[in-house]
Write a protein that holds these residues in place. Structure first.
Motif, PDB file in Angstrom:
ATOM      1  N   ARG A  33       0.838  -1.208   0.000  1.00 24.37           N
ATOM      2  CA  ARG A  33       0.000   0.000   0.000  1.00 24.37           C
ATOM      3  C   ARG A  33       0.874   1.261   0.000  1.00 24.37           C
ATOM      4  NH1 ARG A  33      -2.690  -1.417   4.022  1.00 24.37           N
ATOM      5  NH2 ARG A  33      -1.670  -0.071   5.550  1.00 24.37           N
ATOM      6  N   VAL A  34       1.913   1.264   0.831  1.00 24.23           N
ATOM      7  CA  VAL A  34       2.826   2.408   0.896  1.00 24.23           C
ATOM      8  C   VAL A  34       3.616   2.543  -0.402  1.00 24.23           C
ATOM      9  CG1 VAL A  34       4.897   3.293   2.060  1.00 24.23           C
ATOM     10  CG2 VAL A  34       2.993   2.422   3.414  1.00 24.23           C
ATOM     11  N   LEU A  35       4.035   1.412  -0.947  1.00 24.01           N
ATOM     12  CA  LEU A  35       4.799   1.399  -2.192  1.00 24.01           C
ATOM     13  C   LEU A  35       3.999   2.042  -3.326  1.00 24.01           C
ATOM     14  CD1 LEU A  35       7.594   0.155  -2.956  1.00 24.01           C
ATOM     15  CD2 LEU A  35       6.350  -1.876  -3.712  1.00 24.01           C
ATOM     16  N   CYS A  36       2.735   1.673  -3.431  1.00 28.82           N
ATOM     17  CA  CYS A  36       1.875   2.221  -4.482  1.00 28.82           C
ATOM     18  C   CYS A  36       1.662   3.724  -4.295  1.00 28.82           C
ATOM     19  CB  CYS A  36       0.522   1.500  -4.487  1.00 28.82           C
ATOM     20  SG  CYS A  36       0.620  -0.231  -4.994  1.00 28.82           S
ATOM     21  N   THR A  37       1.414   4.137  -3.058  1.00 29.19           N
ATOM     22  CA  THR A  37       1.203   5.556  -2.777  1.00 29.19           C
ATOM     23  C   THR A  37       2.453   6.360  -3.115  1.00 29.19           C
ATOM     24  OG1 THR A  37      -0.353   5.009  -1.008  1.00 29.19           O
ATOM     25  CG2 THR A  37       0.570   7.229  -0.992  1.00 29.19           C
ATOM     26  N   HIS A  38       3.608   5.836  -2.739  1.00 31.27           N
ATOM     27  CA  HIS A  38       4.865   6.529  -2.994  1.00 31.27           C
ATOM     28  C   HIS A  38       5.105   6.691  -4.494  1.00 31.27           C
ATOM     29  CE1 HIS A  38       9.440   6.874  -1.958  1.00 31.27           C
ATOM     30  NE2 HIS A  38       8.920   8.001  -2.385  1.00 31.27           N
ATOM     31  N   TRP A  39       4.865   5.637  -5.251  1.00 33.03           N
ATOM     32  CA  TRP A  39       5.087   5.703  -6.695  1.00 33.03           C
ATOM     33  C   TRP A  39       4.150   6.717  -7.348  1.00 33.03           C
ATOM     34  CZ3 TRP A  39       2.763   4.697 -11.458  1.00 33.03           C
ATOM     35  CH2 TRP A  39       3.640   4.589 -12.541  1.00 33.03           C
ATOM     36  N   LEU A  40       2.906   6.722  -6.919  1.00 38.91           N
ATOM     37  CA  LEU A  40       1.945   7.666  -7.482  1.00 38.91           C
ATOM     38  C   LEU A  40       2.260   9.102  -7.064  1.00 38.91           C
ATOM     39  CD1 LEU A  40      -1.276   5.549  -6.904  1.00 38.91           C
ATOM     40  CD2 LEU A  40      -0.303   6.148  -9.142  1.00 38.91           C
ATOM     41  N   LEU A  41       2.782   9.277  -5.857  1.00 35.70           N
ATOM     42  CA  LEU A  41       3.131  10.609  -5.374  1.00 35.70           C
ATOM     43  C   LEU A  41       4.260  11.214  -6.201  1.00 35.70           C
ATOM     44  CD1 LEU A  41       2.383  12.699  -3.244  1.00 35.70           C
ATOM     45  CD2 LEU A  41       4.054  11.652  -1.713  1.00 35.70           C
ATOM     46  N   GLY A  45       6.472   9.069 -12.544  1.00 33.17           N
ATOM     47  CA  GLY A  45       7.624   9.431 -13.355  1.00 33.17           C
ATOM     48  C   GLY A  45       8.750   8.414 -13.406  1.00 33.17           C
ATOM     49  N   TYR A  46       8.717   7.422 -12.530  1.00 32.66           N
ATOM     50  CA  TYR A  46       9.830   6.477 -12.450  1.00 32.66           C
ATOM     51  C   TYR A  46       9.396   5.102 -12.947  1.00 32.66           C
ATOM     52  CZ  TYR A  46      12.048  10.070  -9.628  1.00 32.66           C
ATOM     53  OH  TYR A  46      12.593  11.243  -9.194  1.00 32.66           O
ATOM     54  N   LYS A  47       9.633   4.856 -14.230  1.00 34.79           N
ATOM     55  CA  LYS A  47       9.219   3.585 -14.825  1.00 34.79           C
ATOM     56  C   LYS A  47       9.924   2.411 -14.156  1.00 34.79           C
ATOM     57  CE  LYS A  47       8.696   1.232 -19.264  1.00 34.79           C
ATOM     58  NZ  LYS A  47       8.881   1.328 -20.740  1.00 34.79           N
ATOM     59  N   ASP A  48      11.211   2.590 -13.838  1.00 38.98           N
ATOM     60  CA  ASP A  48      11.964   1.488 -13.237  1.00 38.98           C
ATOM     61  C   ASP A  48      11.404   1.095 -11.872  1.00 38.98           C
ATOM     62  OD1 ASP A  48      12.767   4.030 -12.420  1.00 38.98           O
ATOM     63  OD2 ASP A  48      14.777   3.368 -11.855  1.00 38.98           O
ATOM     64  N   LYS A  49      10.857   2.060 -11.138  1.00 41.97           N
ATOM     65  CA  LYS A  49      10.312   1.752  -9.807  1.00 41.97           C
ATOM     66  C   LYS A  49       8.948   1.073  -9.869  1.00 41.97           C
ATOM     67  CE  LYS A  49      12.928   5.288  -7.365  1.00 41.97           C
ATOM     68  NZ  LYS A  49      12.881   6.471  -6.493  1.00 41.97           N
ATOM     69  N   CYS A 115      -0.814  10.488 -18.816  1.00 44.08           N
ATOM     70  CA  CYS A 115       0.058  11.237 -17.909  1.00 44.08           C
ATOM     71  C   CYS A 115       1.356  10.483 -17.660  1.00 44.08           C
ATOM     72  CB  CYS A 115      -0.674  11.495 -16.584  1.00 44.08           C
ATOM     73  SG  CYS A 115       0.329  12.366 -15.354  1.00 44.08           S
ATOM     74  N   VAL A 116       1.258   9.184 -17.398  1.00 44.76           N
ATOM     75  CA  VAL A 116       2.451   8.367 -17.139  1.00 44.76           C
ATOM     76  C   VAL A 116       3.355   8.332 -18.371  1.00 44.76           C
ATOM     77  CG1 VAL A 116       3.247   6.011 -16.705  1.00 44.76           C
ATOM     78  CG2 VAL A 116       1.388   6.965 -15.338  1.00 44.76           C
ATOM     79  N   THR A 121       8.593  10.570 -21.046  1.00 49.13           N
ATOM     80  CA  THR A 121       9.280  11.189 -22.185  1.00 49.13           C
ATOM     81  C   THR A 121      10.198  12.330 -21.773  1.00 49.13           C
ATOM     82  OG1 THR A 121       7.509  12.797 -22.625  1.00 49.13           O
ATOM     83  CG2 THR A 121       7.341  10.635 -23.710  1.00 49.13           C
ATOM     84  N   TYR A 122      10.013  12.857 -20.559  1.00 46.37           N
ATOM     85  CA  TYR A 122      10.833  13.987 -20.127  1.00 46.37           C
ATOM     86  C   TYR A 122      12.270  13.536 -19.875  1.00 46.37           C
ATOM     87  CZ  TYR A 122       6.572  16.737 -19.413  1.00 46.37           C
ATOM     88  OH  TYR A 122       5.398  17.417 -19.596  1.00 46.37           O
TER      89      TYR A 122
END
Length: 198
Positions: A33-41, A45-49, A115-116, A121-122
């Motif tokens: 749950r924390v992992l998902c929230t962190h990635w979305l926060l 932007g971090y495809k590797d994560k 959005c992802v 692309t940036y």
């Protein structure tokens, strides 16, 4: 990154062995749950994560408690977890057919995938604004990257529903919260630089 009280997270945590040292970690359900929230926060932007979420789901234990993961938080936070898993399914081909919410994990609002993909692309990552003040060009790029604010990040910061319709409200709220402190911080930093030179 989580809405459960600290004492509840701690009381449900686990001790794992690292060499000869016991390390306390969140139980897998809370960790996901924390992992998902962190990635979305991070605005996606971090495809590797995103692979972290892939493996947390793909290699979960047989007794993984989805109720503990999803049903102990409010519905919009439950949606965050499912959305992150759905993104891992969409972009990394995570197998979701055996999940109790398989149908939900195969559905994503179009704006989220757009959005992802745009974030990926940036060429430059989002960095704290104040660490960019030494380079005007870098500072300009960092400011431009934030206008308008990333809608995923804005929704998470605003405790919003990713599956709802209104994005602009969360983006507007983020701008309102950050604009004043941003100018104050930049002015303060520039003042200190000028003062140090004199």
């Amino acid at each position: 990154l989580d809405s459960l009280p600290w004492h509840e997270l701690f009381s449900n945590s686990q001790l794992v062995a690292l060499n000869e040292t016991a390390i306390r970690v969140l139980r897998p359900e809370d960790h996901l749950r924390v992992l998902c929230t962190h990635w979305l926060l991070d605005g996606g932007g971090y495809k590797d994560k995103l692979w972290d979420i892939f493996y947390a789901v793909d290699r979960r234990a047989m007794d993984f408690d989805w109720q503990r993961c999803l049903d102990v938080v409010k519905p919009h936070r439950r949606g965050w977890v499912i959305c992150a898993i759905a993104l891992a399914h969409h972009f990394l081909k995570l197998h979701v057919d055996d999940l109790p919410f398989a149908a939900e994990a195969k559905q994503l609002p179009h704006w989220i995938t757009c959005c992802v993909e745009r974030e990926w692309t940036y060429p430059e990552r989002l960095e704290p604004i104040l660490t960019s003040t030494h380079d005007i060009k870098l500072l300009f790029h960092q400011v431009v990257r934030r206008i308008p604010p990333n809608p995923i990040r804005a929704t998470i910061e605003g405790e919003g529903d990713l599956y709802g319709r209104a994005r602009w409200w969360y983006q507007f709220a983020v701008l309102g919260r950050r604009t004043g402190p941003f100018f104050c911080d930049v002015a303060s930093m520039l003042y200190r630089k000028v003062r140090n030179r004199s």
